[in-house]
Scaffold this active site. Structure first.
Site, mmCIF file in Angstrom:
data_model
loop_
_atom_site.group_PDB
_atom_site.id
_atom_site.type_symbol
_atom_site.label_atom_id
_atom_site.label_comp_id
_atom_site.label_asym_id
_atom_site.label_seq_id
_atom_site.Cartn_x
_atom_site.Cartn_y
_atom_site.Cartn_z
ATOM 1 N N ARG A 1 40.504 39.569 44.761
ATOM 2 C CA ARG A 1 40.615 39.969 46.338
ATOM 3 C C ARG A 1 39.992 39.095 47.436
ATOM 4 O O ARG A 1 38.639 39.030 47.034
ATOM 5 C CB ARG A 1 40.329 41.503 46.348
ATOM 6 C CG ARG A 1 41.668 42.348 46.539
ATOM 7 C CD ARG A 1 41.287 43.725 46.405
ATOM 8 N NE ARG A 1 40.401 44.425 47.456
ATOM 9 C CZ ARG A 1 40.101 45.638 47.307
ATOM 10 N NH1 ARG A 1 40.906 46.427 46.791
ATOM 11 N NH2 ARG A 1 39.396 46.029 48.404
ATOM 12 N N ARG B 1 30.800 46.088 52.811
ATOM 13 C CA ARG B 1 31.458 47.201 52.598
ATOM 14 C C ARG B 1 30.677 48.489 51.872
ATOM 15 O O ARG B 1 30.830 49.529 52.281
ATOM 16 C CB ARG B 1 32.530 46.837 51.354
ATOM 17 C CG ARG B 1 33.497 45.897 51.961
ATOM 18 C CD ARG B 1 34.369 45.129 51.035
ATOM 19 N NE ARG B 1 35.071 46.190 49.927
ATOM 20 C CZ ARG B 1 35.298 45.562 48.907
ATOM 21 N NH1 ARG B 1 35.151 44.528 48.404
ATOM 22 N NH2 ARG B 1 36.275 46.490 47.849
HETATM 23 P P1 AP5 Z 1 39.000 49.883 41.256
HETATM 24 O O1 AP5 Z 1 39.647 50.825 40.634
HETATM 25 O O2 AP5 Z 1 39.546 48.732 41.891
HETATM 26 O O3 AP5 Z 1 37.855 50.381 42.259
HETATM 27 P P2 AP5 Z 1 38.054 51.089 43.842
HETATM 28 O O4 AP5 Z 1 37.282 52.163 44.063
HETATM 29 O O5 AP5 Z 1 39.407 51.192 44.201
HETATM 30 O O6 AP5 Z 1 37.610 49.963 44.645
HETATM 31 P P3 AP5 Z 1 38.026 49.105 46.070
HETATM 32 O O7 AP5 Z 1 37.242 47.872 46.114
HETATM 33 O O8 AP5 Z 1 39.373 49.145 46.080
HETATM 34 O O9 AP5 Z 1 37.763 50.349 47.202
HETATM 35 P P4 AP5 Z 1 37.507 50.195 48.671
HETATM 36 O O10 AP5 Z 1 37.477 51.449 49.142
HETATM 37 O O11 AP5 Z 1 36.365 49.065 48.978
HETATM 38 O O12 AP5 Z 1 38.917 49.142 49.006
HETATM 39 P P5 AP5 Z 1 40.228 49.576 49.770
HETATM 40 O O13 AP5 Z 1 41.136 48.630 49.464
HETATM 41 O O14 AP5 Z 1 40.504 51.009 49.840
HETATM 42 O O15 AP5 Z 1 37.841 49.143 40.319
HETATM 43 C C1 AP5 Z 1 37.051 48.306 40.709
HETATM 44 C C2 AP5 Z 1 36.616 47.238 39.418
HETATM 45 O O16 AP5 Z 1 35.817 48.047 38.452
HETATM 46 C C3 AP5 Z 1 37.730 47.015 38.783
HETATM 47 O O17 AP5 Z 1 37.503 45.804 38.043
HETATM 48 C C4 AP5 Z 1 38.027 47.938 37.578
HETATM 49 O O18 AP5 Z 1 38.611 47.348 36.318
HETATM 50 C C5 AP5 Z 1 36.372 48.343 37.154
HETATM 51 N N1 AP5 Z 1 36.384 49.623 36.922
HETATM 52 C C6 AP5 Z 1 36.819 50.877 37.359
HETATM 53 N N2 AP5 Z 1 36.541 51.873 36.617
HETATM 54 C C7 AP5 Z 1 35.532 51.578 35.767
HETATM 55 C C8 AP5 Z 1 34.873 52.000 34.825
HETATM 56 N N3 AP5 Z 1 34.826 53.519 34.542
HETATM 57 N N4 AP5 Z 1 34.118 51.460 33.824
HETATM 58 C C9 AP5 Z 1 33.968 50.057 33.906
HETATM 59 N N5 AP5 Z 1 34.881 49.391 34.840
HETATM 60 C C10 AP5 Z 1 35.516 50.194 35.806
HETATM 61 O O19 AP5 Z 1 39.859 49.180 51.306
HETATM 62 C C11 AP5 Z 1 39.544 47.647 51.627
HETATM 63 C C12 AP5 Z 1 39.406 47.546 53.117
HETATM 64 O O20 AP5 Z 1 40.494 48.086 53.874
HETATM 65 C C13 AP5 Z 1 38.228 48.279 53.672
HETATM 66 O O21 AP5 Z 1 36.938 47.421 53.460
HETATM 67 C C14 AP5 Z 1 38.420 48.538 54.834
HETATM 68 O O22 AP5 Z 1 38.314 47.483 55.864
HETATM 69 C C15 AP5 Z 1 40.119 48.826 55.049
HETATM 70 N N6 AP5 Z 1 40.368 50.247 54.919
HETATM 71 C C16 AP5 Z 1 40.824 50.767 53.937
HETATM 72 N N7 AP5 Z 1 41.165 51.938 54.046
HETATM 73 C C17 AP5 Z 1 40.439 52.136 55.278
HETATM 74 C C18 AP5 Z 1 40.403 53.493 55.924
HETATM 75 N N8 AP5 Z 1 40.775 54.785 55.685
HETATM 76 N N9 AP5 Z 1 39.667 53.334 57.409
HETATM 77 C C19 AP5 Z 1 39.349 52.144 57.729
HETATM 78 N N10 AP5 Z 1 39.391 51.179 56.963
HETATM 79 C C20 AP5 Z 1 40.065 51.201 55.813
#
Ligand code: AP5
Length: 246
Positions: free
Chosen positions: A186, A197
């Site tokens: 990503r 973040r």
């Molecule tokens: P993963 O499951 O992808 O974790 P995640 O919590 O979904 O992490 P994200 O990075 O997607 O969260 P985020 O909140 O930053 O991003 P979002 O897309 O919402 O797992 C991560 C890694 O760990 C993977 O490699 C996985 O394999 C591994 N893993 C998982 N569980 C594990 C375990 N138990 N043990 C070992 N390994 C494990 O947001 C992106 C951007 O969009 C934000 O920065 C912001 O700019 C914007 N945005 C999104 N929503 C909003 C909102 N509501 N308001 C304002 N801006 C927003």
């Protein structure tokens, strides 16, 4: 089973079989997306990831995508007002009627207030009166582990499956186990952006947990355990909530 004035079967019974609204809260890399996909498989309700919705707008070069891209590229939250229409539109889709999993929304106190108001005043209208405000599951993981997870994350562009080169590598280097696609990193999983973040989470999203805690709608799970064990804690929490709710 209740029947409304117009003959519609009432939501309270429906949600007893569905999950109702669930919010997955947690820092970037906590495993919200990974666990949301487990819940989708188990409960058959849709995952609504605001990150995925925004990335799709960026990819399609919409006006929203153009505005959001700058914030996302810097690791900052996109302004609240830009989120409300896309979330409302998605929640109005018929597949959300029996429940949904919000992944990445709300992440400011203002978004949490907006969501409750939207659900109370629009979502649970006369044909869906089984009011059940979101049940919130916070996935806790420490900073060093989050760092490893985010820097090692790879995603399949075709099926969306998430891997981690350090922790959950694919069977063949950089290729999806399911469909053989080349995995992608990503754009915001660069170190300088990850730092921002994580900071945005501490400053703007932690208060969301307090908001739900005060309303008695928050449970926390230990997200540092292996994926299956985290999923187990989440399913227990959902079951307990289903017994107690509404
Ligand atoms: P993963 O499951 O992808 O974790 P995640 O919590 O979904 O992490 P994200 O990075 O997607 O969260 P985020 O909140 O930053 O991003 P979002 O897309 O919402 O797992 C991560 C890694 O760990 C993977 O490699 C996985 O394999 C591994 N893993 C998982 N569980 C594990 C375990 N138990 N043990 C070992 N390994 C494990 O947001 C992106 C951007 O969009 C934000 O920065 C912001 O700019 C914007 N945005 C999104 N929503 C909003 C909102 N509501 N308001 C304002 N801006 C927003």
């Amino acid at each position: 089973m209740g029947v409304g004035d117009d003959g519609a079967i009432l939501m309270a019974e429906d949600t007893a079989r569905g999950t109702g609204p669930i919010v997955l809260l947690g820092p970037p890399g906590a495993g919200k997306g990974t666990q949301a996909k487990r819940i989708v498989e188990e409960c058959g309700v849709p995952q609504i990831s605001t990150g995925d919705l925004l990335r799709s707008h960026v990819k399609n070069e919409t006006e929203l995508g153009r505005l959001a891209k700058e914030f996302m590229g810097r690791g900052e939250l996109v302004p609240d007002q830009l989120l409300y229409d896309i979330v409302a539109e998605r929640l109005r889709a018929p597949d959300c009627e029996r429940g949904f999993i919000l992944d990445g929304f709300p992440r400011t106190a203002a978004q949490a207030g907006w969501l409750d108001a939207f659900l109370e005043h629009e979502f649970f209208d006369r044909s869906r009166p089984g009011k059940c405000l979101p049940f919130v599951i916070r996935i806790d993981v420490d900073y060093n582990e989050l760092w490893l997870r985010l820097t090692g994350r790879r995603t399949c562009p075709l099926c969306g499956r998430i891997y981690n080169v350090h922790l959950q590598p694919p069977r063949v280097d950089e290729l999806c186990d399911l469909d053989g696609s080349q995995l992608v990193t990503r754009n915001d999983d660069r170190e300088e952006v990850i730092r921002e973040r994580l900071l945005a989470y501490e400053q703007q999203t932690r208060p969301v947990a307090e908001y739900y805690q005060q309303k008695g709608r928050l449970v926390s799970v230990d997200g540092s355990l292996p994926v299956d064990q985290v999923a187990e804690q989440i399913f227990h929490a959902i079951e307990r909530h289903a017994r107690d709710r509404c």
